[in-house]
Design a protein around this motif. Sequence first.
Motif, short mmCIF file in Angstrom:
data_model
loop_
_atom_site.label_atom_id
_atom_site.label_comp_id
_atom_site.label_asym_id
_atom_site.label_seq_id
_atom_site.Cartn_x
_atom_site.Cartn_y
_atom_site.Cartn_z
N LEU A 99 31.43 36.00 37.61
CA LEU A 99 32.63 35.89 38.44
C LEU A 99 32.27 35.42 39.85
O LEU A 99 32.93 34.55 40.42
CB LEU A 99 33.36 37.23 38.50
N VAL A 100 31.22 36.01 40.42
CA VAL A 100 30.81 35.63 41.78
C VAL A 100 30.27 34.21 41.80
O VAL A 100 30.59 33.41 42.70
CB VAL A 100 29.75 36.62 42.32
N PHE A 101 29.46 33.86 40.81
CA PHE A 101 28.90 32.50 40.77
C PHE A 101 29.99 31.45 40.66
O PHE A 101 30.00 30.45 41.38
CB PHE A 101 27.93 32.37 39.59
N ALA A 105 30.79 28.61 43.39
CA ALA A 105 30.46 27.21 43.09
C ALA A 105 31.71 26.34 43.03
O ALA A 105 31.76 25.25 43.63
CB ALA A 105 29.71 27.14 41.77
N ALA A 106 32.74 26.78 42.31
CA ALA A 106 33.93 25.95 42.12
C ALA A 106 34.65 25.69 43.43
O ALA A 106 35.03 24.55 43.74
CB ALA A 106 34.87 26.61 41.12
N ALA A 345 41.14 28.55 37.51
CA ALA A 345 42.20 29.16 36.71
C ALA A 345 41.62 30.18 35.73
O ALA A 345 42.20 31.25 35.51
CB ALA A 345 42.97 28.08 35.97
N GLY A 346 40.47 29.85 35.13
CA GLY A 346 39.83 30.79 34.22
C GLY A 346 39.44 32.08 34.91
O GLY A 346 39.59 33.18 34.35
N LEU A 347 38.94 31.97 36.14
CA LEU A 347 38.60 33.16 36.92
C LEU A 347 39.82 34.04 37.13
O LEU A 347 39.75 35.27 37.01
CB LEU A 347 38.05 32.74 38.29
N VAL A 368 48.62 34.50 37.64
CA VAL A 368 47.52 33.56 37.44
C VAL A 368 47.86 32.20 38.04
O VAL A 368 47.05 31.59 38.76
CB VAL A 368 47.18 33.42 35.95
N VAL A 369 49.06 31.71 37.76
CA VAL A 369 49.48 30.40 38.29
C VAL A 369 49.55 30.44 39.81
O VAL A 369 49.07 29.53 40.51
CB VAL A 369 50.84 29.99 37.69
N PHE A 370 50.17 31.50 40.34
CA PHE A 370 50.28 31.60 41.80
C PHE A 370 48.92 31.65 42.47
O PHE A 370 48.67 30.95 43.46
CB PHE A 370 51.07 32.86 42.17
#
Length: 680
Positions: A99-101, A105-106, A345-347, A368-370
Amino acid sequence: MTEGLREFTLRGFVLGAVLTLIFSASNAYLGLKVGMTFATSIPAAVMSMALLRSLGNNGILENNIVQTIASAGAAVVSVIFTLPALVMVGFWQGFPFWLVFIITAATGILGVIFTVPLRRAMVVESPLKYPEGVAAAEVLRAGQAEAGEADSAGSQCGKAGPGGAKAGGALGGLRDISFGAAIAAIVALVTDGFRLAADAGNLWWRIGEARFGIGIEYSLALVGAGYLIGLRAAFGLLVGVILAWFVAVPILSGTMTWPADMSAEAVASKVWSDDVRFIGVGAIGFGAIWTLLVLLRPLWEGMKASVRAYAHMRAGGGAAVPREERDMPPPIMAVLVLAMLVPVAGLMLVFMADGPAEIAGGTYWALVVFATLYVLVAGFLTASAAGYMAGLLGSSSSPISGIAVLALLGGAVVLSLWFGPQDGSDDLLQVFLVAAAVFMATGVLGVASIANDNLQDLKTGQLVGATPWKQQASLIFGVAVGALVVPPILQLLYEAYGMGGSMPRAGMNPNNVLQAPQAMMIQTLGRGIVAETLNWTYIGIGVAGGIVLVVWNGIADRFGWQLQASPLAVGIAMYLPSMISVTILAGALLNHLIERGRRHASATDAEEAAGGTGTLVSAGMIVGASLFGVLMAVLIVVSGSGDPLQLSHLADGAAGPWIGLAVFLAAVAAGGAYIRRHLH
């Protein structure tokens, strides 16, 4: 001149990755301990020149790529300003690696992409100074010129190989960094390691019910940071310290009645923590918003210029645009943005899945979308503000944590309105909403922190004739490497010291805890907004003070007055402990004294600004003290002892602060004498 020189080399990328590991660890420790990080471009450039020269001839553009990678990797560490809040509120019990990575990164890669359109408007055509970018360019130029002279001298003497006739320059710079690191590590060893002296000192006074005082931390890392930003930029810190500790704290404490056995330090600290810090928050928030408003036009113009340049390049088959003006093409940028939206979005899907029963079904998907859109849109907008602050103040002194505060406020307010006030009747939902706001703020901060660093590096590249798109690609590589370092470093430091009010196990030494001041403030703000218990009066006072400062700065600028104070700097000094700001001011004062003496000696201002001895020794101080803290963390975790190197209890006695002050002053004097003796 630079057309035939290599930029991408395997050894350059390997060295950049190694330096990223060193500087990321240093920045993580420094940020959690005192609430600030430092730009690594200059020390990375010096170390690159020294190390690559020992392997054979190297060019200015290769060294530029190394410093670009290292500085980007160290910049992503800024997520430490928010992520510890998740363990402080009890939502996380540690720092999950993936989760942190991924969020680091993203969002860091998004930060690189979002600032590509700003390069022309804010770097090429802007009057912004980008002090560290200019200094790094001067370091690279000086090293290249010296390498040419050395090679020429070696050739005339019939000696082959690098190194030539001179032993100074890059190797001398490496010596400067090493000296700063050594004296900083020695001070940390005596105070935090052997405990032969205290690591801070305070003086407190009482007049009636009013309490006030000041403190100083015996940290050469902070001295180095102050030296780098200089006295003029640190003036806002001085104003903030005075307003917080000699105006607001005594006035507010004087209006209350306190227990007779409550010390002046305890009273002043409570008033500052409960009330005065939020005045600083208001000033920081206003300063960030004001910066964003000022930048709306440059942002638009930069985007248009980028599109025009790409269209011009396509019309000319790519040859019409000089190499030095070729940014990453917009189609590739668009693909990367879309590609990064997938992990973001996956996060959010994974993160929101840990919510209580109220977060289910349509509410879950709406959240999630917001959250995903919030990170994307707010990150894009704050990227320009962060880049502007870097151009104005430099990356080291740019208050990037102000962006985190602003992002937290926006997310928490929306969630509070969405779910209604949480008065503690449902603790699980309250904790989740605070954690969600913190996680979204982390995403925005990840974008802004790289934007803060990216434009600084692109300024260096512009001055040395680099290819922009190659630097932008190198920045993405540096982000990825840095993101690999952040999770294990956070977990190591948490297990060794604890963060804020959160301790991973019983029996830990509270004196060693990493304060993580920004994360502490972030979680306090989040709780206050979600539960509607936040005192907006003090935040409003800070906003009003920020407006006054903006008006004053405008008047001062018009008449050429030097006494100007940024609302962001003033706000930061008000919400950080006084000992941090005071020690930074001590470093800025040392810079001023040395600069004044140097000018009297007829040296030019550009010499020291261009990565001279003072700059490199200061960077070494930061690295030395911070790496010592990381190594101590390893010893603490391995040994299970809170003070594995302790030799005595002198630090805890009445003489401890005075011994520490003597050690600190001796080290500062030694550093100042070294800088004066080796100025170049």
